[in-house]
Structure formats: C-alpha cells, structure tokens
Design a protein around this motif. Structure first.
Motif: not given
Length: 433
Positions: A85-86, A89, A109, A113, A117
C-alpha cells in the motif's frame, strides 16, 4: 513518423518482475520504439538495496530516492512493481501530480484504493493501467475494460492464483496432503516463504475486487469480497470430490444478481465437475471465464505469475500508455456509473457438499433430513458409510440443491447441535454445473 525525443520511463522496484521489465526494455528497444512511434528510455530505477548487482542495468540509473525520481518532471511513464500500500500509493499520486502516467502491477493497492487512484489520474489527465495486477500475462483487464465495453458482463469465474492451484492439483493427482503439497510448491518457487496471501485467499480476493469493478462498472473493494482459503482442504475432501466426478479448485466468482440490482464477489475452494474446462487447469496456470450477454462465454488461459509473464503484461501497458502520450489523449479511466451495491455472501445462491461424522444407529438420517427441511434446503444426494474401525460412528455425505448461502450456513450450525452428529468434517461449495 518516428519521434526522436525518447519517452522517459521510471521503474519503481527491480525484483523478479522489475528486472525482467528492464531486460525486455533493453533487448527489445527497437521493436518497442517501432510499435510506439518513439523510443523509450529507462531514465531511473528506484530500489531499496543499491549495492546489489543488477545485470544489464546501468548502475548510474539506480537510486534509493523513489520520491525524487517520480518528481523529476521529465518522466513520461512510471512503472510501479514494488507492491504493498505504502509508499506505492503516495509515489503513484505524486507521479500523476508531476505529469507522468502510471503502469502498475499492484493488485493489493488497486483493490483497496483504486477509486482514489483513478480520480487522481483523471484530475491530472494521466493514464493508470494495470493489466499485470490480475492473472499475469493473460490479457483480461483490457478485454473487460475495452473489448467488452459495449456488452453486458454477467459473470466472471476463474482460477486467479497459481500457488493454490498448484497445491490443489498436487493433492488431486498425487494424493498428497495439504502440508506436503505446500512444501513442494515452496521448493519449486511457486509459494513464498510466507504463503499466507496465497493460501488464505487474500491475493485472489484482491484480483476478484478488481475484476468485479471493471466487469460490472461499479466500485468493489477487497473488503467487499467474501474470502476463504485452502488451508482446511483435506485429502478426504479431494477424494470425496473425485467420487462425485469433481475436483477442487480455489475459485474467484463475481456475479451480477438476476435482477441486475446488485453484485457479489467471492473467493473460496469449490468442487467443480471434471467436465468443466477449469477442472483441467493444472499446476500454476490460471484460467478465467467471462460470461457476457452478447459475446457469450469467453475463456482466458495462461501463466498467471512469474517474472517474464508479468513483465509481458507490464510492457503491453507501457506500449499503450506511451501511444496515448504521443496522441496527447489518455485512455479509458474508471467506469463506475452503475453504483451497484455488493451483496453479502448470505445472499449468494449456491450448493453445499457437507461431510458429517454421525452416530451409526437408526434414525440419524431422518434427524439430519429434518434439519435440512426446517432450514428450507433441499437435499440432492446422500451417501452413508459405516467406519471400518467400528466405534459406533459413520460418515454421512450430503450434497444439496441450490439455496441461499445463509440458509446453508444455518443448516450446518443446526446440524452441529444434534446429539447424533459427532462432528462436521468438511463443508465445501459445489460450482460450475
């Protein structure tokens, strides 16, 4: 005409997939340039361990500062293959803000999300492509998003995780138990040292969320997907499936409700008939059926993971995004106009295969049948067999007709409360008939 200024590409991540992307970009540079209409140049590679030798990549391109790389301003396309994810992102949204389009293989990801995006890409007039996020080299995202854009997709059904398919295939063909098959998958490199994402169904659930969102033009997140893994599948389940003329597969199933007012997305092991094409999908291969109103039933088959297959999908997206860049027009973005709700698993209509350990005495079958009747579930077949070792127990296998999953789950809970039921040995859904 060939444009002389090269399109600059930043690569985030240089592991199995990233290194293969870099290799293909280098060895097939002329072909890529001819297909795109401009040369493509690898302008930087962001990694965590800069000291590692990366054959074929100019050391001057290596950097540990991924943020500075995507902020350069002269980068046309960012390829993100770091996963997670991070910081993925933030890096992707930063790339959009600084003028770059993005090609990603990050299923986790996108499933978590993707809407945000897509919104960021649209805000800045950039592309977000992610063919490699689902089923490796198999062209699946683009056919759903573009080729079938004028059709109505009603169902997506398939095997989208190679690790679990390899394990279940070995259990079926060799008689191995789950642990033994997992050990073999690990030794051959099909399973990670920590196989949780695969065997517990998280990987397949992320892919199911992406596929459902594209197929049904609505937003589906990984939390909307019902998920069950294969860790509880036993050799006895495999043998029972074989007696029914079936095999066991971990399936991703995305469906539009019959009334068209909702969708469902689920991942779980299921028995499917040997006559079904998915039953013959062996080892680490993937296969997906797409059922559309006008096109009918389409099947996509091929390697679903690995460096080269995934890199193939990444490079296909790179060519498309670069062409869009030259034409100064981004490709198709998110289509979520239907805003259909995602129904819970309890609303899904399916069939159950239930294996019970029961007391071996008269009247047990009648008690079990009464429970099914009280829950409104119709029985298709029953098979009862006494234990060879005695002990006053028998094995009772019940296969139901189609019913709401909530009713079937309620039936199982009621069966557990019967004094004559010593245990529920296994529960598995039956699909593909």
């Amino acid at each position: 005409m060939m444009r002389t200024r090269p399109l600059k590409v930043a690569l985030l991540g240089c592991g199995v997939v990233g290194s293969e992307v870099a290799r293909i970009m280098t060895t097939h540079a002329d072909d890529l340039a001819a297909r795109i209409g401009a040369p493509v140049e690898l302008a930087g590679v962001a990694v965590r361990r800069p000291s590692k030798v990366r054959e074929g990549i100019d050391p001057a391109l290596i950097t540990t500062d991924a943020t500075a790389l995507v902020k350069r301003g002269d980068i046309d396309v960012v390829i993100e293959v770091i996963g997670g994810i991070e910081p993925a992102r933030t890096l992707i949204t930063t790339a959009f803000e600084h003028g770059a389009s993005v090609v990603s293989a990050n299923k986790a990801l996108l499933a978590e999300d993707g809407a945000a995006l897509h919104a960021a890409a649209e805000q800045h007039g950039r592309d977000l492509y992610y063919e490699a996020a689902v089923a490796g080299a198999i062209p699946l995202v683009r056919p759903l998003r573009e080729s079938l854009a004028g059709d109505k997709v009603n169902r997506v059904l398939g095997i989208v995780n190679g690790t679990t398919n390899f394990i279940l295939d070995k259990m079926d063909t060799s008689g191995a138990g789950y642990s033994e098959a997992l050990d073999e998958a690990t030794a051959l490199g099909y399973a990670e040292a920590d196989p949780t994402a695969d065997v517990e169904g998280f990987d397949a659930a992320a892919k199911a969320a992406i596929l459902a969102g594209i197929a049904f033009h609505t937003r589906v997140r990984i939390g909307d997907v019902h998920r069950e893994g294969i860790t509880e599948v036993t050799a006895a389940d495999i043998a029972s499936a074989r007696r029914m003329g079936c095999t066991v597969k971990l399936l991703a199933i995305c469906e539009r409700a019959a009334d068209g007012q909702s969708v469902t997305a689920r991942v779980h092991p299921a028995m499917i008939p040997l006559s079904h094409p998915l039953a013959s999908v062996r080892e680490a291969y993937n296969a997906v059926f797409v059922e559309a109103e006008a096109a009918g039933q389409l099947m996509f088959y091929g390697p679903g993971a690995g460096g080269a297959p995934t890199a193939s999908a990444v490079l296909g997206d790179l060519v498309a995004v670069c062409r869009n860049k030259l034409n100064e027009a981004p490709g198709p973005g998110e289509s979520a106009y239907t805003r259909l709700p995602v129904s819970p698993m309890g609303d899904v209509v399916t069939r159950y295969h239930i294996s019970l350990d029961v007391a071996d005495k008269p009247g047990v079958l009648a008690q079990v049948a009464t429970v099914f009747a009280e829950q409104g579930v119709s029985i298709d077949t029953v098979r009862q067999k006494g234990r060879q070792d005695g002990g006053g127990e028998a094995s009772l296998v019940v296969v139901t007709h189609r019913a709401p999953d909530a009713a079937l789950s309620g039936t199982v809970e009621a069966l557990r409360k019967l004094d004559t039921v010593r245990g529920v040995a296994s529960i598995m859904r039956v699909e593909g008939e």
